[in-house]
Scaffold this motif. Structure first.
Motif, PDB file in Angstrom:
ATOM      1  N   THR A 183      -6.100   6.026   8.557  1.00 32.91           N
ATOM      2  CA  THR A 183      -5.599   4.809   9.219  1.00 32.91           C
ATOM      3  C   THR A 183      -6.505   3.629   8.896  1.00 32.91           C
ATOM      4  O   THR A 183      -6.037   2.528   8.616  1.00 32.91           O
ATOM      5  N   GLU A 219      -5.618  -3.732   3.979  1.00 39.01           N
ATOM      6  CA  GLU A 219      -4.923  -4.942   4.429  1.00 39.01           C
ATOM      7  C   GLU A 219      -5.876  -6.123   4.492  1.00 39.01           C
ATOM      8  O   GLU A 219      -5.542  -7.229   4.104  1.00 39.01           O
ATOM      9  N   GLY A 255       0.789  -1.223   0.000  1.00 40.89           N
ATOM     10  CA  GLY A 255       0.000   0.000   0.000  1.00 40.89           C
ATOM     11  C   GLY A 255       0.823   1.275   0.000  1.00 40.89           C
ATOM     12  O   GLY A 255       1.967   1.282   0.434  1.00 40.89           O
ATOM     13  N   GLU A 275       0.924   4.677   1.836  1.00 43.91           N
ATOM     14  CA  GLU A 275       0.363   5.073   3.129  1.00 43.91           C
ATOM     15  C   GLU A 275      -0.619   6.231   3.009  1.00 43.91           C
ATOM     16  O   GLU A 275      -1.750   6.132   3.425  1.00 43.91           O
ATOM     17  N   LYS A 302      -6.058   2.171   5.451  1.00 44.50           N
ATOM     18  CA  LYS A 302      -4.927   1.242   5.347  1.00 44.50           C
ATOM     19  C   LYS A 302      -5.325  -0.137   5.855  1.00 44.50           C
ATOM     20  O   LYS A 302      -5.058  -1.158   5.224  1.00 44.50           O
TER      21      LYS A 302
END
Lengths: 411, 252
Positions: free
Chosen positions: B62, B69, A242, A244, B65
């Motif tokens: 946040t 994942e 990814g 960030e 992300k």
């Protein structure tokens, strides 16, 4: 048979009579493989106990708690031996009761049914084991029996622990995905759970592959691994790299600034993949990779192209290059044309004659690229072509060097 | 109990072990199945979330992300929204960019196998499979894919559509994702042909494990560039490489 204990007949009569249809007569008991004195017992099954009564014992019944039973099995008989039921039992749990057997080394008992009813017994016990009625009872009276099953081990223990884990996970998934807020709060756990699950399933697949169950497993629809589909796997790989904090147009004051930031972001992110893939990457591949890494912040192809054009200006390690054919690639700054041309020239001096194929083989580049390099060198006057039926060959340009020598001698 | 000697005991032990093994596989089976079910649940949940709460997810860096994942380890495509009214009408917006990204992804993932040539039909099939199970993920037409690819024009001619015949049949339209400049296939073919100075499609298929289309395409390009000549006299066409003739004559 040390798991059996005695209980007063009067104490159990109520429980027994409330389940009148689960009774078997003429049952012989075996402790492990050896016969016992209990030849003709009447067996009563209740939701949490097995009672054994006999005419020989006037006041007492023998009791076996169903919670002790791990597994019910049927042992096939033959001409000499009758079929039997095997009950595998949990290890000895000391309780304050008088017992028919104080100690026994066998972990199972067998029951022979001389009056029939073997299969109905097996089914009923299995059903009772599945229902686990005794757990409900202990819940109610848990104060009086402090953690009676705390040190459960053996197969049932393992089974139960696994089951518990699965249920825990299930419920947390359910809670987490109820709404956005929950998911954000639980995100960390969920990320972990997701990765644990996918890695465990991979392990399972490995185990399956190594055991004889492989064929059975293959015949099931393989929904195990995140997927056997190459695209899905590849996507997972791309997603896992990814970016960030992706640059967005809104965060930048002007379109110029946005493109410059973007150019930096792209260059940083793609530097390793491009170095790994031989110094080139087509702009479309790069577009896909960057977008996947950015996640939801999709770039339009136009923005991406604009940003790539800024790279040279910003002195980034990557540059955008356009081939004659109109193909665009991102290229390592360090691996520019002049470097390739220099190498080709050295090779040419060694061999005196080159084809595009030889150049491509020597430097691990495509034929089109090799040919293009040779054409450029031709334009610069470094090489000369010989276009024959056998194909296009390139020789060192003796004309220019000879002319220079002649000129020098004339002067 | 006394330990039993003899064959009977050994036999018994074996039976017992067998039984344990049986139980173990049964347990494994169960766990695996439950895990797979959970994974499926997780996946559908993620899919719905990705399309429903997209904007909220975008806002929180946040979480974004973490969400990504999750998608990565479960194999969900976070970019799988449905076609909106505007994107269909104007052909702009995230929807076609998404498809474009997914199209390139399929091409990159399969390029090892097909050398960057894929039929539109196969591409669509793989794309749909990778997008997810929900209904709106499945409504991708050939036209959507073609449109998405056309959006990539600005990224150069590397990504191109080749019509084999003048039909609209999806098996006759090829998508080429690797431009000649980055294609090592020609070199591979020449390497194989080098020893004998000729080759056939059969040889290439056998040695390189390529399919018909890929072999034919590369050979056609080599013919176009004047590197290869065709010999149609024998039952199977042979492809000759004059640049390899000379060394053979010298050796002879």
């Amino acid at each position: 048979m040390d798991r059996f204990y005695f209980k007063d007949k009067n104490d159990c009569s109520k429980e027994i009579t409330s389940y009148p249809h689960t009774t078997w007569k003429g049952v012989r008991l075996y402790d492990g493989d050896s016969k016992t004195e209990y030849k003709s017992e009447i067996v009563y099954l209740t939701p949490s106990h097995l009672y054994f009564s006999s005419k020989d014992r006037t006041t007492m019944n023998m009791v076996l708690d169903l919670k002790c039973i791990v597994l019910v099995e049927e042992e096939e008989g033959n001409i000499l031996r009758s079929s039997k039921i095997i009950l595998h039992l949990l290890p000895y749990v000391c309780e304050q009761h008088s017992k028919p057997y104080a100690r026994s080394s066998a972990s199972f008992i067998k029951l022979a049914f001389s009056d029939g009813g073997l299969s109905s017994f097996k089914n009923s016990v299995q059903k009772a084991l599945l229902e686990r009625a005794w757990e409900k009872n202990t819940e109610n009276s848990s104060t009086s029996h402090p953690a009676p099953m705390a040190f459960r081990s053996g197969i049932v223990g393992i089974e139960r622990r696994l089951q518990e884990k699965v249920e825990n996970n299930s419920s947390s998934i359910q809670v987490a995905f109820q709404d956005m807020k929950n998911l954000i709060d639980m995100a960390k756990d969920m990320v972990q759970l997701a990765s644990v699950m996918s890695s465990k399933i991979k392990v399972c697949i490995f185990l399956f592959a190594t055991s004889d169950c492989y064929l059975i497993f293959l015949s099931q629809d393989r929904h195990g691994d995140i997927s056997d589909d190459e695209t899905v796997k590849f996507k997972s790989y791309l997603l896992s790299l990814g970016i960030e904090d992706p640059v967005t147009r809104n965060a930048c004051s002007s379109s110029d600034v946005f493109c410059q930031h973007l150019a930096k972001e792209i260059a940083t992110f793609l530097l390793t993949p491009i170095s790994d893939s031989g110094g080139f990457m087509s702009l479309s591949d790069a577009y896909c990779r960057v977008n996947r890494a950015r996640g939801f912040e999709l770039l339009s192809p136009e923005d991406f192209f604009q940003a790539c054009n800024y790279m040279e200006q910003l002195n980034l390690p990557l540059t955008c290059r356009k081939f004659e054919s109109g193909v665009l690639v991102l290229q390592l700054q360090s691996q520019t044309n002049s470097q390739l041309e220099k190498n080709t020239e050295t090779l040419l001096q060694a061999r005196q004659k080159l084809t595009a194929f030889e150049v491509s083989q020597e430097f691990g580049i495509s034929i089109v690229l090799a040919a293009e390099c040779l054409y450029t060198m031709e334009r610069k006057g470094v090489v000369c072509r010989d276009d024959t039926v056998r194909g296009l060959m390139f020789y060192p340009n003796e004309f220019s060097s000879r002319t220079q020598i002649i000129r020098a001698s004339l002067a | 109990m006394r330990k039993r000697p003899g064959i009977g005991a050994i036999h018994k032990q074996r039976v017992e072990q067998e039984r344990f093994r049986g139980k173990a596989t049964e347990l494994q089976d169960n766990v695996f199945e439950q895990m797979a079910n959970q994974m499926e649940k997780f996946r559908t949940n993620l899919e719905t979330f990705a399309s429903k709460h997209r904007n909220e997810i975008k806002k929180n860096p946040t979480f974004r992300k973490q969400f990504q994942e999750m998608c990565a380890s479960i194999g969900v495509d976070p970019l799988a929204s449905s076609k909106g009214f505007w994107s269909e009408l104007l052909g702009v917006g995230d929807f076609y960019y998404e498809i474009a990204v997914q199209v390139i992804e399929v091409c990159m993932a399969t390029s090892q196998r097909n050398g960057g040539l894929i039929t539109l039909g196969e591409l669509r099939q793989k794309l749909i499979k990778a997008r997810g199970k929900a209904q709106h993920h499945q409504n991708i037409s050939n036209d959507d894919i073609i449109r998405a690819i056309k959006k990539l024009k600005v990224l150069g001619s590397g990504f191109s559509i080749i019509s084999l015949k003048d039909t609209q049949d999806s098996s006759d339209v090829l998508i080429r994702s690797i431009p000649g400049e980055l294609n090592a296939d020609h070199t591979e073919v020449l390497k194989i042909a080098e020893a004998q100075a000729f080759t056939t499609i059969e040889t290439l298929k056998c040695k390189l494990k390529w399919d018909d289309v890929r072999c034919q395409q590369i050979l056609n390009e080599l013919i176009r560039d004047g590197v290869a000549w065709v010999d149609g006299q024998s039952t199977t066409k042979t492809y000759w490489f004059p640049s390899f003739f000379k060394p053979l004559i010298n050796e002879g």
